[in-house]
Design a protein around this motif. Structure first.
Motif, PDB file in Angstrom:
ATOM      1  N   ARG A 371       0.860  -1.193   0.000  1.00  0.00           N
ATOM      2  CA  ARG A 371       0.000   0.000   0.000  1.00  0.00           C
ATOM      3  C   ARG A 371       0.888   1.233   0.000  1.00  0.00           C
ATOM      4  NH1 ARG A 371      -2.840  -3.703  -0.387  1.00  0.00           N
ATOM      5  NH2 ARG A 371      -4.749  -4.312   0.700  1.00  0.00           N
ATOM      6  N   GLN A 372       0.363   2.308  -0.551  1.00  0.00           N
ATOM      7  CA  GLN A 372       0.973   3.634  -0.418  1.00  0.00           C
ATOM      8  C   GLN A 372       2.466   3.624  -0.806  1.00  0.00           C
ATOM      9  OE1 GLN A 372       0.886   5.164   3.588  1.00  0.00           O
ATOM     10  NE2 GLN A 372       1.215   7.261   2.900  1.00  0.00           N
ATOM     11  N   ALA A 373       2.734   3.079  -1.993  1.00  0.00           N
ATOM     12  CA  ALA A 373       4.122   3.062  -2.479  1.00  0.00           C
ATOM     13  C   ALA A 373       4.521   4.476  -2.867  1.00  0.00           C
ATOM     14  CB  ALA A 373       4.245   2.121  -3.662  1.00  0.00           C
ATOM     15  N   ARG A 374       5.665   4.928  -2.367  1.00  0.00           N
ATOM     16  CA  ARG A 374       6.060   6.318  -2.569  1.00  0.00           C
ATOM     17  C   ARG A 374       7.573   6.430  -2.613  1.00  0.00           C
ATOM     18  NH1 ARG A 374       4.549   4.743   2.426  1.00  0.00           N
ATOM     19  NH2 ARG A 374       5.757   5.460   4.219  1.00  0.00           N
ATOM     20  N   THR A 375       8.058   7.484  -3.232  1.00  0.00           N
ATOM     21  CA  THR A 375       9.504   7.709  -3.249  1.00  0.00           C
ATOM     22  C   THR A 375       9.803   9.192  -3.090  1.00  0.00           C
ATOM     23  OG1 THR A 375       9.852   8.121  -5.624  1.00  0.00           O
ATOM     24  CG2 THR A 375       9.761   5.815  -4.939  1.00  0.00           C
ATOM     25  N   LEU A 376      10.997   9.465  -2.605  1.00  0.00           N
ATOM     26  CA  LEU A 376      11.529  10.824  -2.537  1.00  0.00           C
ATOM     27  C   LEU A 376      13.037  10.691  -2.722  1.00  0.00           C
ATOM     28  CD1 LEU A 376      11.234  13.884  -1.883  1.00  0.00           C
ATOM     29  CD2 LEU A 376      11.476  13.275   0.532  1.00  0.00           C
ATOM     30  N   GLY A 377      13.568  11.215  -3.810  1.00  0.00           N
ATOM     31  CA  GLY A 377      14.992  11.047  -4.076  1.00  0.00           C
ATOM     32  C   GLY A 377      15.349   9.572  -4.126  1.00  0.00           C
ATOM     33  N   THR A 378      16.321   9.173  -3.309  1.00  0.00           N
ATOM     34  CA  THR A 378      16.747   7.775  -3.319  1.00  0.00           C
ATOM     35  C   THR A 378      16.124   6.977  -2.162  1.00  0.00           C
ATOM     36  OG1 THR A 378      18.707   8.308  -2.034  1.00  0.00           O
ATOM     37  CG2 THR A 378      18.949   8.327  -4.430  1.00  0.00           C
ATOM     38  N   VAL A 379      14.994   7.449  -1.686  1.00  0.00           N
ATOM     39  CA  VAL A 379      14.266   6.733  -0.627  1.00  0.00           C
ATOM     40  C   VAL A 379      12.956   6.224  -1.217  1.00  0.00           C
ATOM     41  CG1 VAL A 379      13.246   6.896   1.684  1.00  0.00           C
ATOM     42  CG2 VAL A 379      15.201   8.358   1.071  1.00  0.00           C
ATOM     43  N   ALA A 380      12.702   4.934  -1.064  1.00  0.00           N
ATOM     44  CA  ALA A 380      11.425   4.366  -1.502  1.00  0.00           C
ATOM     45  C   ALA A 380      10.800   3.649  -0.315  1.00  0.00           C
ATOM     46  CB  ALA A 380      11.638   3.379  -2.647  1.00  0.00           C
ATOM     47  N   ALA A 381       9.499   3.834  -0.131  1.00  0.00           N
ATOM     48  CA  ALA A 381       8.839   3.231   1.036  1.00  0.00           C
ATOM     49  C   ALA A 381       7.431   2.799   0.662  1.00  0.00           C
ATOM     50  CB  ALA A 381       8.785   4.245   2.186  1.00  0.00           C
ATOM     51  N   CYS A 382       6.910   1.873   1.435  1.00  0.00           N
ATOM     52  CA  CYS A 382       5.500   1.495   1.291  1.00  0.00           C
ATOM     53  C   CYS A 382       5.039   0.870   2.598  1.00  0.00           C
ATOM     54  CB  CYS A 382       5.310   0.503   0.139  1.00  0.00           C
ATOM     55  SG  CYS A 382       6.155  -1.054   0.392  1.00  0.00           S
ATOM     56  N   ARG A 383       3.719   0.705   2.715  1.00  0.00           N
ATOM     57  CA  ARG A 383       3.177  -0.020   3.868  1.00  0.00           C
ATOM     58  C   ARG A 383       2.927  -1.456   3.437  1.00  0.00           C
ATOM     59  NH1 ARG A 383      -1.659   0.687   5.642  1.00  0.00           N
ATOM     60  NH2 ARG A 383      -2.362   2.102   3.994  1.00  0.00           N
ATOM     61  N   ILE A 384       3.211  -2.375   4.336  1.00  0.00           N
ATOM     62  CA  ILE A 384       2.968  -3.782   4.037  1.00  0.00           C
ATOM     63  C   ILE A 384       1.752  -4.256   4.828  1.00  0.00           C
ATOM     64  CG2 ILE A 384       3.903  -6.130   4.233  1.00  0.00           C
ATOM     65  CD1 ILE A 384       5.274  -4.381   2.113  1.00  0.00           C
ATOM     66  N   VAL A 385       0.840  -4.903   4.130  1.00  0.00           N
ATOM     67  CA  VAL A 385      -0.323  -5.485   4.804  1.00  0.00           C
ATOM     68  C   VAL A 385      -0.342  -6.994   4.545  1.00  0.00           C
ATOM     69  CG1 VAL A 385      -1.711  -3.376   4.604  1.00  0.00           C
ATOM     70  CG2 VAL A 385      -1.831  -5.119   2.791  1.00  0.00           C
ATOM     71  N   ASP A 386      -1.124  -7.684   5.338  1.00  0.00           N
ATOM     72  CA  ASP A 386      -1.383  -9.095   5.066  1.00  0.00           C
ATOM     73  C   ASP A 386      -2.412  -9.128   3.937  1.00  0.00           C
ATOM     74  OD1 ASP A 386      -2.345 -11.659   4.986  1.00  0.00           O
ATOM     75  OD2 ASP A 386      -2.294 -11.935   7.163  1.00  0.00           O
ATOM     76  N   PRO A 387      -2.043  -9.650   2.758  1.00  0.00           N
ATOM     77  CA  PRO A 387      -2.975  -9.573   1.621  1.00  0.00           C
ATOM     78  C   PRO A 387      -4.308 -10.267   1.879  1.00  0.00           C
ATOM     79  CG  PRO A 387      -0.915 -10.673   0.985  1.00  0.00           C
ATOM     80  CD  PRO A 387      -0.796 -10.312   2.430  1.00  0.00           C
ATOM     81  N   ARG A 388      -4.300 -11.214   2.828  1.00  0.00           N
ATOM     82  CA  ARG A 388      -5.563 -11.927   3.098  1.00  0.00           C
ATOM     83  C   ARG A 388      -6.548 -11.048   3.846  1.00  0.00           C
ATOM     84  NH1 ARG A 388      -2.621 -16.587   6.117  1.00  0.00           N
ATOM     85  NH2 ARG A 388      -1.662 -14.657   6.755  1.00  0.00           N
ATOM     86  N   THR A 389      -6.033 -10.144   4.676  1.00  0.00           N
ATOM     87  CA  THR A 389      -6.928  -9.317   5.501  1.00  0.00           C
ATOM     88  C   THR A 389      -6.913  -7.839   5.085  1.00  0.00           C
ATOM     89  OG1 THR A 389      -5.161  -8.839   7.049  1.00  0.00           O
ATOM     90  CG2 THR A 389      -6.498 -10.800   7.510  1.00  0.00           C
ATOM     91  N   GLY A 390      -5.862  -7.434   4.397  1.00  0.00           N
ATOM     92  CA  GLY A 390      -5.710  -6.008   4.051  1.00  0.00           C
ATOM     93  C   GLY A 390      -5.261  -5.180   5.242  1.00  0.00           C
ATOM     94  N   ALA A 391      -5.026  -5.825   6.400  1.00  0.00           N
ATOM     95  CA  ALA A 391      -4.598  -5.108   7.613  1.00  0.00           C
ATOM     96  C   ALA A 391      -3.105  -5.362   7.836  1.00  0.00           C
ATOM     97  CB  ALA A 391      -5.402  -5.614   8.805  1.00  0.00           C
ATOM     98  N   PRO A 392      -2.462  -4.480   8.613  1.00  0.00           N
ATOM     99  CA  PRO A 392      -1.047  -4.739   8.923  1.00  0.00           C
ATOM    100  C   PRO A 392      -0.893  -6.077   9.643  1.00  0.00           C
ATOM    101  CG  PRO A 392      -1.727  -2.558   9.699  1.00  0.00           C
ATOM    102  CD  PRO A 392      -2.953  -3.248   9.223  1.00  0.00           C
ATOM    103  N   HIS A 393       0.273  -6.675   9.515  1.00  0.00           N
ATOM    104  CA  HIS A 393       0.550  -7.901  10.264  1.00  0.00           C
ATOM    105  C   HIS A 393       0.528  -7.574  11.759  1.00  0.00           C
ATOM    106  CE1 HIS A 393       1.822 -10.375   6.808  1.00  0.00           C
ATOM    107  NE2 HIS A 393       2.226  -9.216   6.306  1.00  0.00           N
ATOM    108  N   PRO A 394      -0.072  -8.429  12.588  1.00  0.00           N
ATOM    109  CA  PRO A 394      -0.076  -8.155  14.031  1.00  0.00           C
ATOM    110  C   PRO A 394       1.360  -8.051  14.547  1.00  0.00           C
ATOM    111  CG  PRO A 394      -1.438 -10.075  13.484  1.00  0.00           C
ATOM    112  CD  PRO A 394      -0.738  -9.690  12.225  1.00  0.00           C
TER     113      PRO A 394
END
Ligand SMILES: Cc1ncc(COP(=O)(O)O)c(C=O)c1O
Length: 446
Positions: A371-394
């Motif tokens: 989710r929310q894949a984004r970059t700024l300069g040489t930094v790339a980040a995203c949020r990872i969720v459990d694809p089965r639930t769409g929620a973050p991993h506990p």
């Protein structure tokens, strides 16, 4: 050199940010070498340093020009106390940095790491306010979800009550926190509906914050453009501009913490250049030496410096200093690193790397766990969720730790912060290595 001994390590060595019990089953990974953008593990594995060894490395490991500068300086003056003494490497570093800094920053104080660079800025800002008669300015302002280091002063202006800081609450500086939104324009597939209104509301929120707290603040501290440890939150430059305006209006010093963002990470040498904002204090460390020795700088203005000027008996002195202040070895390496920026067109290479990273990250954005894949300069980040639930991993799943360990087996050093997965490689990483790294991330996400 003796062989790595896991039992000895476990018996005597306390590692940072580590629940040491974890090392009972999962010992620290022995490193036998470091070469270019790779770390060489003792068992023969070669891994890409995908997070620049805690965001420090710029030119790759073992760059011969940096190693030579270190050896040369070692043969000349290794170390000398900096109170009452000075030396060429410190002067040379200041001389080389001055023209590259935002205008107005003319006075430089040395220390050894990012936390102390921040600590110095906080103390100097407070003392300057006191000495210019700003009584009652006993608080600091800071961004919510910020991180400025681990000394108590720095913790006091970082995010409050998270797992790292909560226990220290009774000991911390008085701080008022302002929340800023993430900038959707950094996302690889941005949805900008409603963004203008959100930005206007955030600007209004910032003004309201200063109306409520401005008269009691000695300084406001922020990581410009990118709140790194807070989860690679990329926030809008417009709000940084407004922050400068409000600090000026309310007599509050603006401290920009570029410990993580400095030296090209966000696409410009310093992130604040992108908003054309000039701080009253600028904190630098990490990439300052190219990432090979500890050193930090707190820059400030003639105006601030003037409040410390006086006869000794007035006690306007800044009584602060560390044993290794302005260590000549570190200064010499920092000078060599700045020369490399010119000789090896490092910022141009970082731009090419940033473009490759964004392209590869755009491909990753379609992964069901991302989710929310984004970059700024040489930094790339995203949020990872459990694809089965769409929620973050506990939290109990230890996703980030497991992912980090799994990635090492696949030739990549990456260490998510909670559910934030990111890459921040050395600026000279070849684009094909970054494409491979993103492909590895995609495979490991399943
Ligand atoms: C923005 C920022 N400020 C300060 C620090 C603290 O630096 P150090 O770990 O060198 O003390 C960090 C470290 O990650 C940082 O990201």
């Amino acid at each position: 050199m003796t062989e790595f001994d896991a039992a000895f390590d476990r018996a005597h060595i306390w590692h940072p940010f580590t629940q040491m019990k974890d090392h009972e089953s999962d010992p620290p990974v022995p490193i036998a070498g470091a070469e270019g953008v790779d770390l060489l593990l003792a068992d023969g594995r070669r891994v890409l340093d995908g997070i620049s060894s805690w965001w420090t490395n710029i030119h790759g490991h073992g760059h011969p020009r940096l190693v030579t500068a270190l050896a040369r300086q070692g043969a000349q003056v290794d170390h000398v106390m900096f109170a009452g003494f000075t030396h060429a490497p410190a002067q040379e570093l200041v001389r080389r940095l001055l023209p590259r800094l935002p205008r107005g920053l003319s006075r430089c104080f040395f220390s050894d790491n990012g936390s102390t660079a921040v600590e110095v800025a906080l103390k100097m800002a407070f003392q300057a306010q006191v000495q210019k008669g700003g009584k009652g300015r006993t608080r600091f302002g800071a961004l919510a979800e910020g991180y400025h280091g681990d000394t108590l002063g720095a913790v006091g202006v970082g995010e409050l009550d998270n797992f790292m800081t909560g226990v220290f609450r009774p000991l911390l500086l008085a701080c008022d926190r302002l929340a800023v939104p993430e900038d959707p324009r950094r996302e690889v597939a941005p949805d900008l509906a409603g963004w203008d209104a959100a930005l206007a509301a955030a600007t209004e929120g910032l003004r309201t914050f200063f109306a409520a707290h401005g008269e009691r603040l000695a300084a406001f501290i922020a990581e410009p453009m990118l709140q790194a440890a807070g989860g690679m939150r990329m926030w809008p430059p417009e709000l940084l501009v407004e922050l400068r305006t409000q600090c000026d209006r309310h007599g509050v010093y603006l401290i920009l913490d570029e410990v993580a963002t400095g030296f090209g990470r966000t696409g410009t040498l310093f992130a604040c250049e992108q908003a054309r904002v000039r701080p009253d204090f600028l904190c630098l460390s990490k990439g300052l030496t190219g990432g090979i020795l500890p050193l930090s700088l707190t820059w400030t203005t003639d105006e601030v410096y003037g409040h410390f000027w006086g006869d000794y008996g007035e006690y306007r002195t800044f009584f602060h200093g560390h044993s290794y202040t302005a260590n000549p070895l570190a200064c010499a390496v920092a000078c060599a690193s700045l020369t490399l920026f010119d000789d090896e067109a490092v910022l141009d290479r970082a731009r090419i790397l940033g473009a490759a990273l964004r392209e590869a990250w755009t491909g990753l954005a379609g992964h069901p766990a991302v989710r929310q894949a984004r970059t700024l300069g040489t930094v790339a980040a995203c949020r990872i969720v459990d694809p089965r639930t769409g929620a973050p991993h506990p939290a109990g799943d230890r996703f980030s730790w497991r992912f980090h360990r799994k990635a090492l087996d696949h030739g990549l050093l990456i260490r998510p912060i909670g559910d934030c997965l990111y890459l921040m490689p050395p600026l000279v990483t070849p684009p094909e290595r970054i494409r491979e790294a993103v492909a590895t991330v995609s495979t490991l996400l399943g």
